[in-house]
Write a protein that holds these residues in place. Structure first.
Motif, PDB file in Angstrom:
ATOM      1  N   ALA A   1     -12.656  53.526  -6.144  1.00  0.00           N
ATOM      2  CA  ALA A   1     -11.926  53.139  -4.943  1.00  0.00           C
ATOM      3  C   ALA A   1     -10.804  54.103  -4.600  1.00  0.00           C
ATOM      4  O   ALA A   1     -10.443  54.232  -3.427  1.00  0.00           O
ATOM      5  CB  ALA A   1     -11.351  51.722  -5.099  1.00  0.00           C
ATOM      6  N   ARG A   2     -10.251  54.776  -5.616  1.00  0.00           N
ATOM      7  CA  ARG A   2      -9.114  55.653  -5.354  1.00  0.00           C
ATOM      8  C   ARG A   2      -9.259  56.936  -6.162  1.00  0.00           C
ATOM      9  O   ARG A   2      -9.961  56.985  -7.186  1.00  0.00           O
ATOM     10  CB  ARG A   2      -7.784  54.962  -5.703  1.00  0.00           C
ATOM     11  CG  ARG A   2      -7.566  53.644  -4.961  1.00  0.00           C
ATOM     12  CD  ARG A   2      -6.165  53.122  -5.157  1.00  0.00           C
ATOM     13  NE  ARG A   2      -5.154  53.965  -4.538  1.00  0.00           N
ATOM     14  CZ  ARG A   2      -4.855  53.966  -3.248  1.00  0.00           C
ATOM     15  NH1 ARG A   2      -5.480  53.130  -2.428  1.00  0.00           N
ATOM     16  NH2 ARG A   2      -3.921  54.766  -2.773  1.00  0.00           N
ATOM     17  N   LEU A   3      -8.582  57.979  -5.662  1.00  0.00           N
ATOM     18  CA  LEU A   3      -8.589  59.273  -6.327  1.00  0.00           C
ATOM     19  C   LEU A   3      -7.160  59.727  -6.524  1.00  0.00           C
ATOM     20  O   LEU A   3      -6.363  59.729  -5.582  1.00  0.00           O
ATOM     21  CB  LEU A   3      -9.347  60.315  -5.486  1.00  0.00           C
ATOM     22  CG  LEU A   3      -9.329  61.747  -6.027  1.00  0.00           C
ATOM     23  CD1 LEU A   3     -10.249  61.865  -7.233  1.00  0.00           C
ATOM     24  CD2 LEU A   3      -9.739  62.741  -4.951  1.00  0.00           C
ATOM     25  N   ARG A   4      -6.827  60.101  -7.767  1.00  0.00           N
ATOM     26  CA  ARG A   4      -5.508  60.653  -8.044  1.00  0.00           C
ATOM     27  C   ARG A   4      -5.678  62.133  -8.370  1.00  0.00           C
ATOM     28  O   ARG A   4      -6.417  62.509  -9.279  1.00  0.00           O
ATOM     29  CB  ARG A   4      -4.853  59.936  -9.223  1.00  0.00           C
ATOM     30  CG  ARG A   4      -3.430  60.469  -9.513  1.00  0.00           C
ATOM     31  CD  ARG A   4      -2.826  59.822 -10.737  1.00  0.00           C
ATOM     32  NE  ARG A   4      -2.692  58.385 -10.537  1.00  0.00           N
ATOM     33  CZ  ARG A   4      -2.983  57.474 -11.456  1.00  0.00           C
ATOM     34  NH1 ARG A   4      -3.437  57.863 -12.625  1.00  0.00           N
ATOM     35  NH2 ARG A   4      -2.833  56.185 -11.202  1.00  0.00           N
ATOM     36  N   TRP A   5      -4.990  62.953  -7.588  1.00  0.00           N
ATOM     37  CA  TRP A   5      -5.070  64.406  -7.743  1.00  0.00           C
ATOM     38  C   TRP A   5      -3.641  64.925  -7.807  1.00  0.00           C
ATOM     39  O   TRP A   5      -2.917  64.898  -6.822  1.00  0.00           O
ATOM     40  CB  TRP A   5      -5.828  65.013  -6.564  1.00  0.00           C
ATOM     41  CG  TRP A   5      -6.093  66.481  -6.682  1.00  0.00           C
ATOM     42  CD1 TRP A   5      -5.752  67.310  -7.713  1.00  0.00           C
ATOM     43  CD2 TRP A   5      -6.741  67.318  -5.724  1.00  0.00           C
ATOM     44  NE1 TRP A   5      -6.153  68.584  -7.471  1.00  0.00           N
ATOM     45  CE2 TRP A   5      -6.773  68.629  -6.259  1.00  0.00           C
ATOM     46  CE3 TRP A   5      -7.320  67.091  -4.482  1.00  0.00           C
ATOM     47  CZ2 TRP A   5      -7.330  69.699  -5.571  1.00  0.00           C
ATOM     48  CZ3 TRP A   5      -7.877  68.152  -3.806  1.00  0.00           C
ATOM     49  CH2 TRP A   5      -7.889  69.439  -4.344  1.00  0.00           C
ATOM     50  N   GLY A   6      -3.222  65.378  -8.985  1.00  0.00           N
ATOM     51  CA  GLY A   6      -1.842  65.774  -9.170  1.00  0.00           C
ATOM     52  C   GLY A   6      -0.947  64.553  -9.111  1.00  0.00           C
ATOM     53  O   GLY A   6      -1.178  63.536  -9.776  1.00  0.00           O
ATOM     54  N   SER A   7       0.072  64.624  -8.285  1.00  0.00           N
ATOM     55  CA  SER A   7       1.016  63.507  -8.163  1.00  0.00           C
ATOM     56  C   SER A   7       0.686  62.594  -6.999  1.00  0.00           C
ATOM     57  O   SER A   7       1.420  61.637  -6.738  1.00  0.00           O
ATOM     58  CB  SER A   7       2.444  64.048  -7.993  1.00  0.00           C
ATOM     59  OG  SER A   7       2.533  64.847  -6.814  1.00  0.00           O
TER      60      SER A   7
ATOM     61  N   ASP B   1     -10.549  52.552  -9.930  1.00  0.00           N
ATOM     62  CA  ASP B   1     -11.092  51.441  -9.166  1.00  0.00           C
ATOM     63  C   ASP B   1      -9.964  50.756  -8.408  1.00  0.00           C
ATOM     64  O   ASP B   1      -8.825  51.234  -8.374  1.00  0.00           O
ATOM     65  CB  ASP B   1     -11.841  50.477 -10.088  1.00  0.00           C
ATOM     66  CG  ASP B   1     -10.937  49.807 -11.121  1.00  0.00           C
ATOM     67  OD1 ASP B   1      -9.693  49.986 -11.039  1.00  0.00           O
ATOM     68  OD2 ASP B   1     -11.461  49.100 -11.994  1.00  0.00           O
ATOM     69  N   GLU B   2     -10.242  49.599  -7.797  1.00  0.00           N
ATOM     70  CA  GLU B   2      -9.239  48.908  -6.982  1.00  0.00           C
ATOM     71  C   GLU B   2      -8.023  48.488  -7.796  1.00  0.00           C
ATOM     72  O   GLU B   2      -6.908  48.424  -7.291  1.00  0.00           O
ATOM     73  CB  GLU B   2      -9.868  47.667  -6.331  1.00  0.00           C
ATOM     74  CG  GLU B   2     -10.836  47.983  -5.208  1.00  0.00           C
ATOM     75  CD  GLU B   2     -10.120  48.422  -3.949  1.00  0.00           C
ATOM     76  OE1 GLU B   2      -8.882  48.466  -3.938  1.00  0.00           O
ATOM     77  OE2 GLU B   2     -10.811  48.733  -2.957  1.00  0.00           O
ATOM     78  N   GLN B   3      -8.202  48.175  -9.065  1.00  0.00           N
ATOM     79  CA  GLN B   3      -7.082  47.744  -9.916  1.00  0.00           C
ATOM     80  C   GLN B   3      -6.380  48.918 -10.599  1.00  0.00           C
ATOM     81  O   GLN B   3      -5.502  48.716 -11.434  1.00  0.00           O
ATOM     82  CB  GLN B   3      -7.588  46.772 -10.998  1.00  0.00           C
ATOM     83  CG  GLN B   3      -7.930  45.383 -10.465  1.00  0.00           C
ATOM     84  CD  GLN B   3      -9.203  45.376  -9.654  1.00  0.00           C
ATOM     85  OE1 GLN B   3     -10.169  46.074  -9.994  1.00  0.00           O
ATOM     86  NE2 GLN B   3      -9.219  44.589  -8.582  1.00  0.00           N
ATOM     87  N   GLY B   4      -6.789  50.165 -10.281  1.00  0.00           N
ATOM     88  CA  GLY B   4      -6.152  51.324 -10.871  1.00  0.00           C
ATOM     89  C   GLY B   4      -6.675  51.684 -12.244  1.00  0.00           C
ATOM     90  O   GLY B   4      -6.081  52.515 -12.937  1.00  0.00           O
ATOM     91  N   ARG B   5      -7.795  51.078 -12.658  1.00  0.00           N
ATOM     92  CA  ARG B   5      -8.384  51.409 -13.950  1.00  0.00           C
ATOM     93  C   ARG B   5      -9.280  52.639 -13.829  1.00  0.00           C
ATOM     94  O   ARG B   5      -9.941  52.828 -12.818  1.00  0.00           O
ATOM     95  CB  ARG B   5      -9.186  50.214 -14.480  1.00  0.00           C
ATOM     96  CG  ARG B   5      -8.321  48.974 -14.757  1.00  0.00           C
ATOM     97  CD  ARG B   5      -9.191  47.797 -15.091  1.00  0.00           C
ATOM     98  NE  ARG B   5     -10.084  47.468 -13.974  1.00  0.00           N
ATOM     99  CZ  ARG B   5     -10.851  46.375 -13.924  1.00  0.00           C
ATOM    100  NH1 ARG B   5     -10.831  45.505 -14.920  1.00  0.00           N
ATOM    101  NH2 ARG B   5     -11.616  46.162 -12.882  1.00  0.00           N
TER     102      ARG B   5
END
Length: 540
Positions: A456-462, A437-441
């Motif tokens: 809100a965000r997607l982390r894929w690999g690094s 989400d927006e706070q990185g949770r």
């Protein structure tokens, strides 16, 4: 009467041929299967509940004594050759639409036997003497005659429209040898529009049909209106387009004849391509060393490919050389000749996958077979689309050459199936990702099938990207009644833009920083299992 056409139809021919090949009694129920579904069955099998489209297991459950055979077009053509020979002995000029169905001009045979009805009765008697049941239809138009043959009727001159009008619109797609691709989809659309009969469709203005449905619909509309079509042709062809070859040594085996047919078909289509035309009606001539000749004319709804031409040469020579037609040649074949009787522009022919007219596909197939021979039967696999809820579950891989039967029934209802469009690429294994989400949770999915917080965000690999959009989640709850195989998950689609890397050239300049507007958009299909997200598919 010069334009009248006679169609002769042998009902359930694939099932009849399968039963004859197995030397079964005429009353034994027979079904022919393709991809594990019934595509043809005998009248006895139908009386016991077997229908086209049934799966093999269900057909055998309805009729335990059912004899099951696989679809074999070579067998159908080989055993149909005696029927064609019997008709040709009475009425030269026969054209084969497919094994089990042929047409000819009424004019000569009716004049010889004293009328259309007398000619029809004489042909039926001739075929019955060969041990085959058939029905005859006569009409002004070829397609109307074929439809009439399946009802055993003679349509009066000028009465084609009245005959067709009350028939269900499905008749426009009932005969595959006279229809183009997509005809069944057209019929389904017409039904949903409320056009239930052929007459309803014929009542539509031609211009509206052409603008709304396309070229094949115009051809179907002409059929529905019983408009004049091409009659069985007797004209000679331009000699420069004929293709022949001398067989030295003479050909007396079916496999050698098939090889010669492929070579001759390739030469013919090279000439046709050079002339910018394609063939929809083909005459195949063969002559033996003792002067015996065999000629057949094959008519097709769509232009022939080299493979289709080679198939028809093989079917014709198989029936002759094997002796099923009763007049096996006394010497080997020394001359083969292909005569394109009717031509269309080459634009009507669908190009192959590699840009050719079927030759590229055949070369690719041979290359795959060669790889399979080097690496083993399991090394080359072909995918077939079936049923299932996820994209990977819908694809079943089979070794090249095996029957392409999906593991799961594609026509069964699949509640919760992934909506279209499907991902273009499926990774060999799930790719771990993190949805934030927006706070990185971390974002999860509740027991009620809702996101725990707004993605809100997607982390894929690094790397990590801001989402441009998302859809879902779609809960998946499979086999909940069996704790050992139960599967619970949730799917979602996410859209993000990959920024251009530092120093990357963009539109002739240099990007000094990563900007959201410089990269390209990407979309992923995500699946959440036990609270962990992974990428299940990638969209183009």
């Amino acid at each position: 009467m010069s334009g009248r056409t006679l169609a002769l139809w042998c009902p359930d021919w694939p099932a009849v041929a399968a039963g004859a090949s197995a030397e079964l009694p005429a009353d034994r129920p027979v079904a022919v299967l393709l991809a594990n579904r019934v595509v043809a069955c005998s009248a006895t099998a139908r009386s016991l509940g077997v229908r086209r489209g049934l799966r093999r297991r269900e057909a055998q459950a309805r009729c335990p004594e059912l004899y099951v055979a696989q679809d074999d077009r070579d067998r159908d053509a080989r055993l149909f050759d005696p029927v064609v020979s019997a008709v040709d002995a009475l009425a030269p000029g026969v054209e084969v639409l497919r094994p089990g169905l042929l047409v000819l001009s009424v004019r000569g045979v009716a004049r010889y036997f004293g009328g259309e009805h007398a000619a029809a009765e004489r042909l039926i008697d001739q075929i019955s003497a060969a041990g085959v049941e058939c029905q005859v239809g006569i009409a002004d138009e070829l397609s109307t005659a074929v439809i009439a043959a399946k009802r055993g009727q003679t349509v009066s001159p000028g009465g084609g429209g009245r005959f067709l009008a009350p028939l269900p619109v499905a008749e426009l797609a009932a005969e595959p040898s006279l229809t183009g691709r997509g005809r069944e989809e057209l019929v389904d659309l017409l039904r949903r529009l409320g056009l239930r009969t052929v007459g309803d469709f014929a009542a539509l203005p031609r211009a509206d049909v052409a603008s709304r449905f396309g070229a094949d619909a115009v051809a179907a509309h002409r059929t529905a209106c019983a408009e004049a079509e091409r009659s069985p042709s007797r004209r000679s062809i331009p000699p420069e387009l004929e293709t022949g070859m001398a067989c030295d040594p003479p050909v007396d085996r079916v496999d050698a004849a098939a090889f010669a047919g492929r070579t001759l078909a390739r030469r013919l289509h090279e000439r046709l391509s050079a002339a910018g035309v394609a063939c929809t009606r083909l005459a195949v001539h063969a002559r033996t060393a003792n002067g015996e000749e065999r000629a057949r004319t094959w008519r097709c709804a769509e232009p022939l490919t080299p493979e289709g031409t080679a198939d028809r040469v093989r079917w014709q020579l198989d029936g002759w050389l094997s002796g099923t037609s009763g007049d096996r040649p006394t010497a080997g074949i020394v001359e083969l000749r292909l005569e394109p009787v009717e031509l269309v522009t080459a634009g009507a022919l669908q190009l192959g996958l590699w840009g050719g007219v079927g030759e590229g596909d055949e070369r690719a197939r041979r290359a795959l077979v060669r790889v399979q021979g080097l690496l083993g039967g399991e090394a080359v696999r072909v995918g077939v689309l079936g049923g299932g809820r996820g994209p990977a579950r819908r694809v079943t891989l089979h070794p090249l050459g095996d029957e392409l039967v999906p593991e799961l029934d594609a026509e069964a209802p699949w509640p919760g199936r992934l909506p279209e469009p499907s991902p273009a690429t499926l990774p060999p294994g799930d790719l771990p990702v993190a949805l934030l989400d927006e706070q990185g949770r971390p974002v999860g999915v509740t027991a009620r099938g809702l996101f725990t917080t707004r993605p809100a965000r997607l982390r894929w690999g690094s790397r990590e990207w801001a989402l441009q959009g998302w859809a879902g989640p779609w809960p998946v709850d499979e086999q909940w009644w069996d704790p050992a195989s139960a599967h619970r998950a949730a799917r979602a689609q996410v859209l993000f833009r990959e920024p251009a890397a530092r120093g990357e050239s963009a539109r002739g300049g240099t990007v000094q920083e990563e900007t959201a507007g410089a990269g390209r958009s990407r979309a992923l299909l995500l699946i959440c299992r036990a609270g962990l997200w992974s990428a299940e598919g990638i969209y183009d």
